[in-house]
Design an enzyme around this catalytic site. Structure first.
Site, mmCIF file in Angstrom:
data_model
loop_
_atom_site.group_PDB
_atom_site.id
_atom_site.type_symbol
_atom_site.label_atom_id
_atom_site.label_comp_id
_atom_site.label_asym_id
_atom_site.label_seq_id
_atom_site.Cartn_x
_atom_site.Cartn_y
_atom_site.Cartn_z
ATOM 1 N N PHE A 41 0.749 -1.199 -0.121
ATOM 2 C CA PHE A 41 -0.059 -0.078 -0.125
ATOM 3 C C PHE A 41 0.911 1.107 -0.133
ATOM 4 O O PHE A 41 1.696 1.428 0.867
ATOM 5 C CB PHE A 41 -1.080 -0.029 1.338
ATOM 6 C CG PHE A 41 -2.025 -1.058 1.061
ATOM 7 C CD1 PHE A 41 -3.037 -1.194 0.404
ATOM 8 C CD2 PHE A 41 -1.487 -2.352 1.834
ATOM 9 C CE1 PHE A 41 -3.811 -2.174 0.499
ATOM 10 C CE2 PHE A 41 -2.329 -3.448 1.772
ATOM 11 C CZ PHE A 41 -3.630 -3.296 1.413
ATOM 12 N N VAL A 79 2.875 -1.695 4.485
ATOM 13 C CA VAL A 79 2.431 -0.229 4.255
ATOM 14 C C VAL A 79 3.786 0.582 4.259
ATOM 15 O O VAL A 79 4.566 0.463 5.160
ATOM 16 C CB VAL A 79 1.440 0.219 5.381
ATOM 17 C CG1 VAL A 79 1.004 1.528 5.355
ATOM 18 C CG2 VAL A 79 0.124 -0.892 5.248
ATOM 19 N N CYS A 80 3.617 1.518 3.254
ATOM 20 C CA CYS A 80 4.707 2.229 3.135
ATOM 21 C C CYS A 80 4.985 3.442 4.185
ATOM 22 O O CYS A 80 3.955 4.007 4.567
ATOM 23 C CB CYS A 80 4.661 3.179 1.857
ATOM 24 S SG CYS A 80 6.089 4.336 1.678
ATOM 25 N N SER A 81 5.764 3.515 5.057
ATOM 26 C CA SER A 81 5.812 4.076 5.971
ATOM 27 C C SER A 81 5.873 5.640 5.973
ATOM 28 O O SER A 81 5.146 6.355 6.582
ATOM 29 C CB SER A 81 7.003 3.888 7.089
ATOM 30 O OG SER A 81 8.393 3.949 6.337
ATOM 31 N N ALA A 84 2.544 6.675 4.732
ATOM 32 C CA ALA A 84 1.515 6.655 5.982
ATOM 33 C C ALA A 84 1.595 7.565 7.047
ATOM 34 O O ALA A 84 0.661 8.290 7.116
ATOM 35 C CB ALA A 84 1.830 5.181 6.907
#
Length: 130
Positions: A41, A79-81, A84
């Protein structure tokens, strides 16, 4: 012939059709016997990991559907930090490192970076972005 896939989701949880389309595509892959290794994501797609989304009772709970897909297929939900954090999505593990009071990312998703996305892409037969 069975292929392995990495799916990159850049569409928000609601408001556009992309996440629902990606979810339908992922379920179709698994139903056809393909291996879905990773769903990554990225950009607005990180909102799919929000445990605080509360869709109306007559709407599909896309967030919960991603979790069911993970449980049924064994895929990773990454999830791409960086994306995010820019969008206010925080994992429980990040509470100590970030200046926030609470987390809102589901524990079924894993905070990661672009390096993990690249690794997933290189180890898959196909990469699809929706």
């Amino acid at each position: 012939m069975s292929l392995s896939y990495t799916l990159v989701v850049t569409s928000p949880l609601y408001g556009k059709q992309g996440s629902a389309t990606a979810l339908n595509f992922a379920n179709a892959l698994v139903a056809e016997g393909h291996q879905l290794k990773t769903v990554f994501f990225y950009l607005d797609g990180v909102t799919n990991s929000l445990s605080t989304s509360l869709p109306a009772s007559d709407e599909v709970d896309i967030h919960q559907c991603w979790i069911e897909l993970k449980n049924n297929s064994g895929c990773e939900l990454l999830v791409c930090s960086a994306a995010a954090y820019r969008r206010g999505v925080v994992a429980k593990e990040d509470l100590e490192n970030q200046a926030v009071e609470s987390f809102n990312m589901s524990h079924q998703f894993t905070m990661s970076g672009l390096a993990e996305m690249a690794t997933a892409m290189l180890s898959s037969d196909r990469v699809v972005q929706l």
